[in-house]
Design a protein around this motif. Structure first.
Motif, PDB file in Angstrom:
ATOM      1  N   ILE A 231      -1.916   5.278  -3.197  1.00  0.00           N
ATOM      2  CA  ILE A 231      -0.496   5.291  -3.556  1.00  0.00           C
ATOM      3  C   ILE A 231       0.335   4.964  -2.318  1.00  0.00           C
ATOM      4  CG2 ILE A 231       1.437   6.731  -4.350  1.00  0.00           C
ATOM      5  CD1 ILE A 231      -0.469   6.174  -6.567  1.00  0.00           C
ATOM      6  N   LEU A 232       1.432   4.234  -2.511  1.00  0.00           N
ATOM      7  CA  LEU A 232       2.416   4.008  -1.456  1.00  0.00           C
ATOM      8  C   LEU A 232       3.537   5.034  -1.653  1.00  0.00           C
ATOM      9  CD1 LEU A 232       2.823   0.098  -1.339  1.00  0.00           C
ATOM     10  CD2 LEU A 232       1.753   1.552   0.386  1.00  0.00           C
ATOM     11  N   ASP A 233       3.643   5.992  -0.747  1.00  0.00           N
ATOM     12  CA  ASP A 233       4.690   7.021  -0.862  1.00  0.00           C
ATOM     13  C   ASP A 233       6.033   6.536  -0.332  1.00  0.00           C
ATOM     14  OD1 ASP A 233       3.383   9.180  -2.098  1.00  0.00           O
ATOM     15  OD2 ASP A 233       2.409   9.738  -0.225  1.00  0.00           O
ATOM     16  N   THR A 234       6.019   5.751   0.735  1.00  0.00           N
ATOM     17  CA  THR A 234       7.249   5.380   1.428  1.00  0.00           C
ATOM     18  C   THR A 234       7.960   4.213   0.739  1.00  0.00           C
ATOM     19  OG1 THR A 234       5.958   3.944   2.878  1.00  0.00           O
ATOM     20  CG2 THR A 234       6.391   6.174   3.647  1.00  0.00           C
ATOM     21  N   PRO A 235       9.284   4.102   0.897  1.00  0.00           N
ATOM     22  CA  PRO A 235      10.053   3.035   0.250  1.00  0.00           C
ATOM     23  C   PRO A 235      10.002   1.707   0.996  1.00  0.00           C
ATOM     24  CG  PRO A 235      11.536   4.427   1.484  1.00  0.00           C
ATOM     25  CD  PRO A 235      10.175   5.068   1.593  1.00  0.00           C
ATOM     26  N   LYS A 236       9.325   1.677   2.139  1.00  0.00           N
ATOM     27  CA  LYS A 236       9.158   0.433   2.888  1.00  0.00           C
ATOM     28  C   LYS A 236       7.755   0.441   3.470  1.00  0.00           C
ATOM     29  CE  LYS A 236      12.576  -1.436   5.087  1.00  0.00           C
ATOM     30  NZ  LYS A 236      13.642  -1.769   6.074  1.00  0.00           N
ATOM     31  N   SER A 237       7.022  -0.649   3.287  1.00  0.00           N
ATOM     32  CA  SER A 237       5.631  -0.707   3.721  1.00  0.00           C
ATOM     33  C   SER A 237       5.321  -2.070   4.318  1.00  0.00           C
ATOM     34  CB  SER A 237       4.675  -0.457   2.540  1.00  0.00           C
ATOM     35  OG  SER A 237       4.973   0.762   1.888  1.00  0.00           O
ATOM     36  N   TRP A 238       4.157  -2.161   4.995  1.00  0.00           N
ATOM     37  CA  TRP A 238       3.722  -3.443   5.530  1.00  0.00           C
ATOM     38  C   TRP A 238       2.609  -4.013   4.655  1.00  0.00           C
ATOM     39  CZ3 TRP A 238      -1.373  -2.813   6.464  1.00  0.00           C
ATOM     40  CH2 TRP A 238      -1.835  -1.558   6.883  1.00  0.00           C
ATOM     41  N   PHE A 239       2.579  -5.345   4.614  1.00  0.00           N
ATOM     42  CA  PHE A 239       1.584  -6.066   3.830  1.00  0.00           C
ATOM     43  C   PHE A 239       1.026  -7.178   4.712  1.00  0.00           C
ATOM     44  CE2 PHE A 239       5.008  -4.410   1.250  1.00  0.00           C
ATOM     45  CZ  PHE A 239       4.342  -3.648   0.293  1.00  0.00           C
ATOM     46  N   VAL A 240      -0.237  -7.544   4.509  1.00  0.00           N
ATOM     47  CA  VAL A 240      -0.864  -8.497   5.427  1.00  0.00           C
ATOM     48  C   VAL A 240      -1.273  -9.819   4.786  1.00  0.00           C
ATOM     49  CG1 VAL A 240      -1.646  -6.713   7.023  1.00  0.00           C
ATOM     50  CG2 VAL A 240      -3.117  -7.364   5.097  1.00  0.00           C
ATOM     51  N   CYS A 241      -1.497  -9.831   3.478  1.00  0.00           N
ATOM     52  CA  CYS A 241      -1.859 -11.091   2.819  1.00  0.00           C
ATOM     53  C   CYS A 241      -1.640 -10.955   1.317  1.00  0.00           C
ATOM     54  CB  CYS A 241      -3.304 -11.494   3.139  1.00  0.00           C
ATOM     55  SG  CYS A 241      -4.578 -10.369   2.498  1.00  0.00           S
ATOM     56  N   TRP A 242      -1.762 -12.059   0.606  1.00  0.00           N
ATOM     57  CA  TRP A 242      -1.531 -12.034  -0.831  1.00  0.00           C
ATOM     58  C   TRP A 242      -2.638 -12.792  -1.564  1.00  0.00           C
ATOM     59  CZ3 TRP A 242      -0.940 -16.407  -3.870  1.00  0.00           C
ATOM     60  CH2 TRP A 242      -0.786 -17.619  -3.174  1.00  0.00           C
ATOM     61  N   ALA A 243      -2.725 -12.569  -2.891  1.00  0.00           N
ATOM     62  CA  ALA A 243      -3.720 -13.264  -3.708  1.00  0.00           C
ATOM     63  C   ALA A 243      -3.243 -13.302  -5.154  1.00  0.00           C
ATOM     64  CB  ALA A 243      -5.074 -12.558  -3.616  1.00  0.00           C
ATOM     65  N   PHE A 244      -3.753 -14.277  -5.904  1.00  0.00           N
ATOM     66  CA  PHE A 244      -3.493 -14.320  -7.335  1.00  0.00           C
ATOM     67  C   PHE A 244      -4.391 -13.308  -8.028  1.00  0.00           C
ATOM     68  CE2 PHE A 244      -2.265 -18.793  -6.301  1.00  0.00           C
ATOM     69  CZ  PHE A 244      -0.949 -18.716  -6.718  1.00  0.00           C
ATOM     70  N   TYR A 257      -1.916  -7.201  -0.246  1.00  0.00           N
ATOM     71  CA  TYR A 257      -2.950  -6.328   0.325  1.00  0.00           C
ATOM     72  C   TYR A 257      -2.346  -5.466   1.427  1.00  0.00           C
ATOM     73  CZ  TYR A 257      -7.610  -5.128   2.215  1.00  0.00           C
ATOM     74  OH  TYR A 257      -8.745  -4.477   2.638  1.00  0.00           O
ATOM     75  N   THR A 258      -2.597  -4.155   1.362  1.00  0.00           N
ATOM     76  CA  THR A 258      -2.057  -3.224   2.351  1.00  0.00           C
ATOM     77  C   THR A 258      -2.890  -1.956   2.353  1.00  0.00           C
ATOM     78  OG1 THR A 258      -0.062  -2.050   3.092  1.00  0.00           O
ATOM     79  CG2 THR A 258      -0.440  -2.161   0.723  1.00  0.00           C
ATOM     80  N   ARG A 259      -2.476  -0.986   3.146  1.00  0.00           N
ATOM     81  CA  ARG A 259      -3.133   0.310   3.170  1.00  0.00           C
ATOM     82  C   ARG A 259      -2.183   1.358   2.616  1.00  0.00           C
ATOM     83  NH1 ARG A 259      -5.565   3.630   8.416  1.00  0.00           N
ATOM     84  NH2 ARG A 259      -6.812   5.102   7.205  1.00  0.00           N
ATOM     85  N   GLY A 260      -2.611   2.098   1.613  1.00  0.00           N
ATOM     86  CA  GLY A 260      -1.766   3.103   0.987  1.00  0.00           C
ATOM     87  C   GLY A 260      -1.528   4.309   1.875  1.00  0.00           C
ATOM     88  N   ASP A 261      -0.539   5.110   1.492  1.00  0.00           N
ATOM     89  CA  ASP A 261      -0.203   6.311   2.249  1.00  0.00           C
ATOM     90  C   ASP A 261      -1.151   7.462   1.936  1.00  0.00           C
ATOM     91  OD1 ASP A 261       2.202   5.370   3.625  1.00  0.00           O
ATOM     92  OD2 ASP A 261       3.038   5.210   1.615  1.00  0.00           O
ATOM     93  N   ARG A 262      -1.732   7.462   0.758  1.00  0.00           N
ATOM     94  CA  ARG A 262      -2.702   8.503   0.400  1.00  0.00           C
ATOM     95  C   ARG A 262      -3.671   7.956  -0.641  1.00  0.00           C
ATOM     96  NH1 ARG A 262      -0.392  11.043  -4.482  1.00  0.00           N
ATOM     97  NH2 ARG A 262       1.778  10.392  -4.652  1.00  0.00           N
ATOM     98  N   SER A 263      -4.909   8.363  -0.509  1.00  0.00           N
ATOM     99  CA  SER A 263      -5.953   7.911  -1.429  1.00  0.00           C
ATOM    100  C   SER A 263      -5.940   8.751  -2.701  1.00  0.00           C
ATOM    101  CB  SER A 263      -7.332   8.007  -0.778  1.00  0.00           C
ATOM    102  OG  SER A 263      -7.437   7.140   0.330  1.00  0.00           O
TER     103      SER A 263
END
Length: 298
Positions: A231-244, A257-263
């Motif tokens: 889950i992404l808890d924060t209202p602003k996050s970083w992302f590194v790449c995209w895909a269809f 693609y990113t890393r969530g705030d909590r698993s």
């Protein structure tokens, strides 16, 4: 009486700062743009924010001074290192591997990198496959990053209370080596960052794209699956790449693609790395301009 753990130490300090405001968890959470449950977890010692940005904003809402911010950062770094080591210990126990001692030189350092899990890749059947090389494996707190210390100090120097700049997110952006605005929706390119991707065999992402996103947005294992892993808890996050990928509720098929705030419970082995639908990301155009495609996605 035993000494409190680093995580409990951080939680205690958060409660101390919160007490100065007289605000409820609900009121503070709304100001931070995160859920009440997420804030309560941090303040009760049930979790540690993976990014300091949310705690920096928390400190601002609590009217913390520069010294209190520095102390908060010190406790957060120690809590991050403790969580990382505990996670590795659990994984070693699950695999039946003997517990290993951390070198004294590493234990004595207070500045550690963002927690890294054992290098993992996507194996058959959708399960993580642990990659090993030369019979050894890198421990998360054995890799100490001087860069993180420099960036953190830079963020403290542009602390919004002293400089008059607005928001902790801007201070964090200034800590990057380079930043360029993308479009009109506050997407920022940051160069010189370091995100160690345990899911992609320890690959290091050195450029990311910071965009606003919908809080509590779900991350999925793949672009074509419905298996939620974080889950992404924060209202602003970083992302590194995209895909269809599969079509989302708004008709789009772009995934980031990113890393969530909590698993999600039982999904800790993925270290939070997954895909979030573009429907949850605020950007002028999808995919975000200049963002590379995820080459590891078929």
């Amino acid at each position: 009486m035993s000494e409190p753990s680093a995580v409990e130490d951080l939680a205690s300090y958060l409660r101390e700062l919160k007490a100065k405001t007289g605000r409820s968890y609900d009121a503070l959470a709304k100001r931070l743009g995160i859920s009440k449950s997420a804030l309560h977890r941090y303040c009760s010692g049930d979790g540690v924010p993976p990014r300091f940005t949310v705690l920096e904003q928390f400190a601002k809402e609590c009217r913390a001074n520069r010294q209190e911010l520095a102390e908060l950062h010190r406790r957060w770094v120690r809590a991050q290192a403790t969580e990382a080591e505990s996670r590795v210990a659990r994984q070693d126990q699950e695999r039946g591997e003997p517990e290993r001692e951390e070198p004294d030189a590493v234990r004595s350092l207070l500045v550690a990198a963002e927690p890294e899990d054992p290098p993992a890749a996507i194996g058959t059947g959708g399960r993580p496959t642990i990659l090993r090389g030369g019979g050894s494996r890198t421990r998360p707190v054995q890799v100490v990053l001087t860069v993180l210390a420099v960036l953190s100090l830079t963020a403290l120097l542009v602390w919004p209370f002293e400089s008059g700049r607005d928001g902790g997110a801007k201070a964090a952006e200034q800590a990057s080596v380079a930043s360029v605005t993308v479009g009109a929706h506050s997407c920022i390119i940051r160069r010189g960052v370091r995100h160690v991707d345990a899911r992609q065999g320890g690959h290091v992402w050195s450029t990311d794209f910071v965009c606003a996103n919908r809080p509590e947005a779900p991350l999925y294992l793949g672009v074509d699956t419905t298996e939620k892993i974080a889950i992404l808890d924060t209202p602003k996050s970083w992302f590194v790449c995209w895909a269809f990928g599969r079509v989302q509720s708004d008709g789009g098929n772009i995934w980031y693609y990113t890393r969530g705030d909590r698993s999600e419970p039982g999904k800790e082995s993925w270290s939070g790395w997954g895909f979030v639908g573009a429907e949850h990301v605020d950007a002028p155009v999808h995919p975000v301009s200049a963002m590379p495609g995820c080459e590891f996605v078929p």
